[in-house]
Design an enzyme around this catalytic site. Structure first.
Site, mmCIF file in Angstrom:
data_model
loop_
_atom_site.group_PDB
_atom_site.id
_atom_site.type_symbol
_atom_site.label_atom_id
_atom_site.label_comp_id
_atom_site.label_asym_id
_atom_site.label_seq_id
_atom_site.Cartn_x
_atom_site.Cartn_y
_atom_site.Cartn_z
ATOM 1 N N LYS A 1 0.839 -1.209 0.000
ATOM 2 C CA LYS A 1 0.000 0.000 0.000
ATOM 3 C C LYS A 1 0.869 1.253 0.000
ATOM 4 O O LYS A 1 1.928 1.280 0.648
ATOM 5 C CB LYS A 1 -0.868 -0.047 1.259
ATOM 6 C CG LYS A 1 -1.884 1.056 1.418
ATOM 7 C CD LYS A 1 -2.674 0.824 2.717
ATOM 8 C CE LYS A 1 -3.779 1.816 2.946
ATOM 9 N NZ LYS A 1 -4.546 1.513 4.170
ATOM 10 N N SER B 1 -9.497 1.216 3.331
ATOM 11 C CA SER B 1 -8.694 2.008 2.432
ATOM 12 C C SER B 1 -7.661 1.200 1.647
ATOM 13 O O SER B 1 -7.182 1.661 0.619
ATOM 14 C CB SER B 1 -7.973 3.117 3.204
ATOM 15 O OG SER B 1 -7.105 2.576 4.184
ATOM 16 N N SER C 1 -9.339 -1.138 7.625
ATOM 17 C CA SER C 1 -8.859 -0.990 6.251
ATOM 18 C C SER C 1 -8.201 -2.188 5.601
ATOM 19 O O SER C 1 -7.896 -2.130 4.412
ATOM 20 C CB SER C 1 -7.895 0.189 6.166
ATOM 21 O OG SER C 1 -8.638 1.356 5.976
HETATM 22 N N1 GLN Z 1 -12.790 3.243 7.013
HETATM 23 C C1 GLN Z 1 -12.077 3.716 8.151
HETATM 24 C C2 GLN Z 1 -11.761 5.183 8.002
HETATM 25 O O1 GLN Z 1 -12.096 5.745 6.993
HETATM 26 C C3 GLN Z 1 -10.864 2.895 8.391
HETATM 27 C C4 GLN Z 1 -9.627 3.408 7.749
HETATM 28 C C5 GLN Z 1 -8.396 2.617 8.078
HETATM 29 O O2 GLN Z 1 -8.449 1.561 8.714
HETATM 30 N N2 GLN Z 1 -7.288 3.158 7.627
HETATM 31 O O3 GLN Z 1 -11.190 5.780 8.869
#
Ligand code: GLN
Length: 495
Positions: free
Chosen positions: A79, A154, A178
């Site tokens: 990532k 994400s 994420s």
């Molecule tokens: N969907 C969550 C957010 O937008 C989790 C994001 C993450 O784990 N980086 O914060």
């Protein structure tokens, strides 16, 4: 031999048996990327030359029997919030466009030492803020099972790259869901280790108190292998635990824990779960019963507050973490932009951040700054911190009774691109079963539990299993018994 059918561990076995070389595996992945990534859009950077060089080195390591683990010679992706020396690391944000990492994250360094082959960097929601990759400042990644749908986020690019057969595994991050949610949407295994099990050194910080370097693979065995090779104490991260790292793959060979007990958090099952997901989760529970597992209901009364607490604490932390992007030290700067004419230093800051950050980053910086400001701190940050402590206690209590907890990963199937993007609150609720687990720092895995047909397309459904702190061994053992009863993880999307 059909390379498309290989997972990480079998690919490595084929390398040792000299049925294939690392250069061939790498060329295969690069070829898949060339053929399919214009549709899937998983990668923001493909490091072809570097990957082929690393593969040639890995072949030498294998020839001279220097290979140190299953990771030697197997291509993977990472990532774009993970630092990789010499390559661009942008967090899929405009403000970091052109920024080259000056060092490798600890996880990347460990894999490099073992002869892992990095193919490139994957797309994500900018700064890991999101659940669909639609918040990437560059482009949206498509779900390989249905390209009109999101891959989750994400770490959507990471999951899509593995599902599309472009990489054997991927490193992502999980701060509040994420890795688990995209793994669920792409039909894969997504493992978030215990907070502190794996070093955060070299991750672009989002929320320092919940960020975890995490793993996407095709199956549980592969996840165990990657985890045991990236985990462990790190002098460069004071929050990284001194806990010894067991061999998780050896743990899997021992088979399931005897007489294991699974808890179903009552409050999670009272949420609005779509019928397709409900059906698959019920089937999975039934299969666990057939395996002899004891299934009990447990109470986590404060867990549903997880999302609310998460959206106070994480914007607070990230608003502070994003302060460093000021146009002076990293990436984009209004001072050197021909179209900008900042009058003074203050305007360099405001114009750089105004131009460089996308809407979601700005929204979260404002929420966090507000929650931390004088007069509001007690009402928001402090209160949320107290609820977090209660959430942790409730989980601890539950683990006195059960070995693992089970829930859906997402309440629904992967949604359509564009369907939720204008509604941040709905998007935040994506992680309804995931945020509390992150706040409590617990390890959790999302595993595929079947496919449901929607509008004529088969879409994967994911189940979340949650373990006690530093008990990834038992968590993975339970996930593995389930996986062995089914064949879904062998299915591949057609591209
Ligand atoms: N969907 C969550 C957010 O937008 C989790 C994001 C993450 O784990 N980086 O914060």
């Amino acid at each position: 031999m059909d390379i498309s059918e290989l997972d990480l561990t079998t690919a490595h076995k084929k390398l040792l048996e000299k049925e294939v070389t690392s250069v061939e595996l790498t060329e295969y992945c690069l070829d898949r990327i060339k053929k399919h990534d214009s549709k899937v859009k998983a990668f923001v950077t493909v490091s072809k030359e570097e990957a082929l060089e690393e593969a040639a080195k890995a072949d030498q390591m294998i020839a001279s029997e220097e290979r140190s683990s299953y990771l030697t010679g197997v291509p993977y992706s990472a990532k774009d919030v993970i630092m990789t020396e010499g390559l661009e690391t942008t967090a899929s944000s405009n403000i970091l466009k052109g920024y080259k990492s000056s060092y490798d994250a600890t996880g990347i360094k460990k894999i490099k030492k073992q002869g892992g082959v990095l193919l490139g960097k994957t797309n994500c929601d900018a700064f890991a803020h999101g659940a669909s990759t639609e918040n990437s400042d560059f482009f949206v990644t498509k779900n390989p099972w249905d390209q009109t749908r999101v891959p989750g986020g994400s770490s959507g690019g990471s999951a899509a790259s593995v599902a599309a057969g472009e990489a054997f595994y991927s490193l992502g991050t999980d701060t509040g869901g994420s890795i688990r949610q995209p793994a669920s949407f792409c039909g894969l295994v997504g493992l978030k280790p215990t907070y502190g099990r794996v070093s955060r050194n070299g991750l672009i910080s989002m929320t320092s108190s919940t960020d975890c370097l995490s793993i996407v693979t095709r199956d549980i065995n592969d996840a165990a292998v990657v985890l045991e090779n990236i985990a462990g104490e790190d002098i460069k991260d004071a929050t990284c635990a001194r806990e010894p790292v067991p061999s998780f793959s050896a743990g899997l060979r021992q088979g399931p824990p005897s007489n294991f007990k699974i808890g179903l958090p009552k409050e999670f099952f009272e949420e609005n779960i779509s019928p397709e997901v409900q059906e698959k989760i019920e089937q999975a529970i039934k299969q666990f019963k057939e395996l002899g597992a004891e299934i009990v209901e447990v109470n986590l009364p404060s867990a549903p507050l997880g999302v609310a607490v998460y959206y106070i604490l994480t914007p607070s932390e990230l608003s502070s973490n994003l302060e460093r992007f000021d146009g002076i030290r990293y990436g984009y700067s209004a001072a050197t932009d021909k179209d900008q004419t900042p009058a003074d230093l203050f305007e360099v800051y405001t114009k750089t951040r105004g131009q460089g950050f996308g809407d979601e980053a700005k929204r979260r910086i404002m929420m966090g700054t507000f929650a931390l400001s004088s007069g509001y701190f007690d009402a928001y940050y402090l209160k949320a911190s107290k609820v977090r402590t209660i959430i942790i206690k409730e989980f601890k209590q539950a683990f006195k009774e059960v070995d693992v907890l089970l829930s859906p990963t997402s309440p629904h199937l992967p949604f359509k691109i564009g369907e939720q993007i204008d509604d941040p609150l709905t998007m935040y609720l994506e992680d309804i079963f995931l945020s509390a687990v992150s706040l409590a720092g617990l390890p959790a895995v999302s595993i595929n539990c079947g496919f449901a047909t929607k509008d004529g397309t088969e879409l994967p459904v994911g189940m979340q299993l949650i373990g006690n702190h530093f008990d990834e061994t038992k968590l993975l053992q339970v996930a593995k018994v389930y996986e062995q009863m089914n064949t879904w993880h062998k299915k591949r999307p057609e591209l």
